[in-house]
Write an enzyme that holds these catalytic residues in place. Structure first.
Site, PDB file in Angstrom:
ATOM      1  N   THR A 187       0.862  -1.174   0.000  1.00  0.00           N
ATOM      2  CA  THR A 187       0.000   0.000   0.000  1.00  0.00           C
ATOM      3  C   THR A 187       0.905   1.232   0.000  1.00  0.00           C
ATOM      4  O   THR A 187       1.625   1.484   0.959  1.00  0.00           O
ATOM      5  CB  THR A 187      -0.932   0.024   1.217  1.00  0.00           C
ATOM      6  OG1 THR A 187      -1.782  -1.122   1.165  1.00  0.00           O
ATOM      7  CG2 THR A 187      -1.791   1.289   1.220  1.00  0.00           C
ATOM      8  N   LYS A 233      -7.346   1.328  -2.799  1.00  0.00           N
ATOM      9  CA  LYS A 233      -6.947   0.894  -1.454  1.00  0.00           C
ATOM     10  C   LYS A 233      -7.194   1.995  -0.433  1.00  0.00           C
ATOM     11  O   LYS A 233      -7.562   1.729   0.715  1.00  0.00           O
ATOM     12  CB  LYS A 233      -5.473   0.483  -1.453  1.00  0.00           C
ATOM     13  CG  LYS A 233      -4.971  -0.017  -0.088  1.00  0.00           C
ATOM     14  CD  LYS A 233      -5.730  -1.253   0.391  1.00  0.00           C
ATOM     15  CE  LYS A 233      -5.287  -1.678   1.787  1.00  0.00           C
ATOM     16  NZ  LYS A 233      -3.959  -2.315   1.814  1.00  0.00           N
ATOM     17  N   LYS A 241       0.233   4.841   8.547  1.00  0.00           N
ATOM     18  CA  LYS A 241       0.837   5.272   7.276  1.00  0.00           C
ATOM     19  C   LYS A 241      -0.227   5.395   6.195  1.00  0.00           C
ATOM     20  O   LYS A 241      -0.273   6.394   5.458  1.00  0.00           O
ATOM     21  CB  LYS A 241       1.914   4.269   6.865  1.00  0.00           C
ATOM     22  CG  LYS A 241       2.528   4.487   5.497  1.00  0.00           C
ATOM     23  CD  LYS A 241       1.933   3.565   4.416  1.00  0.00           C
ATOM     24  CE  LYS A 241       2.235   2.108   4.667  1.00  0.00           C
ATOM     25  NZ  LYS A 241       1.716   1.230   3.582  1.00  0.00           N
TER      26      LYS A 241
END
Length: 295
Positions: A102, A177, A245
């Site tokens: 990701t 995502k 993150k």
């Protein structure tokens, strides 16, 4: 091991909580699997089963037809793909590159452009499903890139996932995502507050879960992570630090598009608090521990 005949060599970089299972599925499907990760001990099981260890990214890259990365942070992705000793500088023309980390949509687009200039094919293909989905090869895989490259790589992706959709051009997998992480972020707050409420009201959380997970409140997180909370199992299917993150990426992308995300901002604030009290290496379900700290 599956006896499927296949002469393709797949290089897999990143043997972590999810990457280990994903790489294992490819090896069991009959592909020649070359692996590299920063901590070799993490790869010992795969090596003992027949995976070939490579001592560097360059060594792996020069011998692979398809290279898959499943690593930690965007800066790691940029270094491994675009650095002097990185993938794009050393891959053979015609190699397919699949980044399943990701990362940021902007970086995915940058990698795709550099890959194209070198005669390489690039897909951004982040996943959802956690350690369970990785172990059971039921990951959702969100893909960005050219349709031709996607069709070539789809049989490989199907060894690791069950819901595989090409979302659009380079960067589209990463944008999708972000949508996934935004939906999960506030959902996790609701799950934690629901269990806190049940316990405070004197209810049996397991019985409550049986009722609400089958109704309108049902979700993957409720079915898979709420039971872990009830059992006080905070081992990572997906690390808190990686979720922080991801939420940071989503907030930056939203800001660049002029969007406000108050729910996501609250979720990140709570997860930042969780990291401050030393829980960043726990699974995302450890958000529940914030309420324990506040008792």
């Amino acid at each position: 091991m599956n006896n499927e005949k296949n002469n393709l060599t797949i290089g897999f970089i990143g043997i972590g909580v999810m990457g280990k299972s994903m790489a294992g599925h490819l090896m069991n499907a009959g592909y020649n699997l070359h692996i590299y990760t920063r901590t070799k001990d993490k790869a010992d099981d795969l090596i003992s089963q027949g995976a070939i260890w490579k001592n560097s990214v360059v060594e792996l890259t020069k011998q692979a037809d398809i290279i898959i990365t499943m690593i930690g942070y965007p800066q790691d992705v940029e270094s491994i793909y675009l650095g002097t000793n990185g993938i794009i500088s050393n891959a053979n023309k015609g190699t397919y590159l699949i980044d399943m980390t990701t990362s940021t949509p902007t970086l995915a687009q940058k990698i795709a452009q550099h890959a194209k200039e070198k005669g390489l094919f690039s897909l951004d293909a982040p996943v959802s499903g956690g350690d369970i989905g990785a172990r059971e090869a039921r990951l959702t895989i969100m893909v960005g890139g050219e349709s031709g490259a996607f069709e070539v790589c789809k049989p490989i992706l199907e060894k690791m996932g069950a819901n595989i959709i090409l979302q659009g051009e380079a960067g589209s997998g990463q944008h999708t995502k972000m949508c996934n992480q935004i939906a999960i972020a506030t959902n996790m707050i609701g799950i934690c507050e629901s269990i806190v409420y049940a316990r405070t009201a004197g209810l049996d959380p397991e019985k409550v879960l049986q009722s609400i997970s089958a109704g309108a409140a049902g979700s993957w997180s409720l079915s898979n992570l709420a039971p872990r909370i009830i059992k006080e199992d905070y081992e990572p299917g997906f690390f808190v630090k990686h979720f922080i993150k991801d939420m940071g990426i989503a907030l930056e992308e939203a800001s660049s598009m002029g969007l406000e995300m108050p729910g996501l901002e609250l979720a990140k604030q709570l997860y930042d608090e969780l990291a401050i009290v030393g829980e960043e290496d726990r699974g995302t379900q450890a958000l529940y521990k914030l309420w324990e700290h506040k008792k």
